[in-house]
Scaffold this motif. Structure first.
Motif, mmCIF file in Angstrom:
data_model
loop_
_atom_site.group_PDB
_atom_site.id
_atom_site.type_symbol
_atom_site.label_atom_id
_atom_site.label_comp_id
_atom_site.label_asym_id
_atom_site.label_seq_id
_atom_site.Cartn_x
_atom_site.Cartn_y
_atom_site.Cartn_z
ATOM 1 N N PHE A 1 17.344 3.207 6.607
ATOM 2 C CA PHE A 1 16.592 2.093 6.048
ATOM 3 C C PHE A 1 15.171 2.511 5.739
ATOM 4 C CE2 PHE A 1 20.072 0.166 8.252
ATOM 5 C CZ PHE A 1 20.396 -0.954 7.499
ATOM 6 N N GLN A 2 14.645 1.985 4.661
ATOM 7 C CA GLN A 2 13.251 2.174 4.293
ATOM 8 C C GLN A 2 12.461 1.049 4.949
ATOM 9 O OE1 GLN A 2 12.016 4.679 2.309
ATOM 10 N NE2 GLN A 2 9.951 3.907 2.667
ATOM 11 N N PHE A 3 11.390 1.385 5.662
ATOM 12 C CA PHE A 3 10.587 0.390 6.358
ATOM 13 C C PHE A 3 9.901 -0.553 5.377
ATOM 14 C CE2 PHE A 3 6.388 -0.840 8.131
ATOM 15 C CZ PHE A 3 6.861 -1.716 9.097
ATOM 16 N N LEU A 4 9.939 -1.833 5.698
ATOM 17 C CA LEU A 4 9.248 -2.860 4.934
ATOM 18 C C LEU A 4 8.211 -3.478 5.867
ATOM 19 C CD1 LEU A 4 8.969 -4.650 2.394
ATOM 20 C CD2 LEU A 4 10.737 -6.134 3.383
ATOM 21 N N PRO A 5 6.916 -3.267 5.612
ATOM 22 C CA PRO A 5 5.887 -3.832 6.491
ATOM 23 C C PRO A 5 6.052 -5.345 6.633
ATOM 24 C CG PRO A 5 4.909 -2.285 4.948
ATOM 25 C CD PRO A 5 6.336 -2.505 4.499
ATOM 26 N N LEU A 6 5.777 -5.837 7.824
ATOM 27 C CA LEU A 6 5.934 -7.264 8.096
ATOM 28 C C LEU A 6 5.154 -8.115 7.099
ATOM 29 C CD1 LEU A 6 7.062 -9.518 9.883
ATOM 30 C CD2 LEU A 6 5.113 -9.178 11.410
ATOM 31 N N GLU A 7 3.939 -7.697 6.760
ATOM 32 C CA GLU A 7 3.129 -8.498 5.847
ATOM 33 C C GLU A 7 3.725 -8.554 4.438
ATOM 34 O OE1 GLU A 7 0.838 -4.522 6.360
ATOM 35 O OE2 GLU A 7 2.218 -5.759 7.527
#
Length: 155
Positions: free
Chosen positions: A33-39
């Motif tokens: 998975f590619q990280f998606l920042p919470l913001e």
């Protein structure tokens, strides 16, 4: 160490803990998975913002959790602070904030987290397909009946 209510100045640290921890819950998946920042994750950020957030503060914030009604919506511990019982303390605190049955959602493949939740009386009640950053992932809903008795999890 104490668990306290979240304040606005805690927000940058919450984002940092999330960024260091989020992909850990997906580490048992076959795909990467590619990280998606919470913001940038509108769905998860919105759910967090409508929740009551608590932080584990030991001079610095080492973890956080969030509750909305009967749902535990977040439980994250900074990777460098794991293995110290912070997650267990946070879970116990979050459960104390819920009156009646409790539920949460967890990646189906995240056996360590599911084992912790099961030790606190949670049982898998549903399996469903969801997504993280556009990629499909199976998840479980876990439910704890209000009369469940906690067993002491093994360290």
């Amino acid at each position: 160490m104490k668990i306290r209510a979240f304040s606005a100045e805690d927000y940058p640290r919450i984002l940092e803990i999330y960024s260091r921890s989020k992909l850990d819950e997906l580490r048992f998946e076959k795909q990467t998975f590619q990280f998606l920042p919470l913001e940038d994750d509108e769905k998860r950020l919105s759910a967090l913002k409508e929740s009551t957030i608590y932080v584990f503060d030991d001079g610095e914030i080492l973890g956080y959790g969030a509750v909305f009604e009967s749902e535990i919506r977040a439980l994250f511990v900074c990777p460098s602070a794991r293995g110290q019982g912070i997650g267990k303390q946070m879970l116990e605190f979050l459960l104390s904030q819920i009156h009646g049955n409790a539920n949460l959602f967890v990646a189906e493949s995240n056996a360590p987290a599911k084992a912790l939740y099961e030790a606190y009386g949670f049982k898998v009640s549903d399996q469903f397909l969801t997504e993280y950053n556009g990629q499909p992932v199976y998840a479980n809903e876990m439910v704890r009946n209000s009369g469940a008795v906690r067993t002491t999890p093994r360290s």
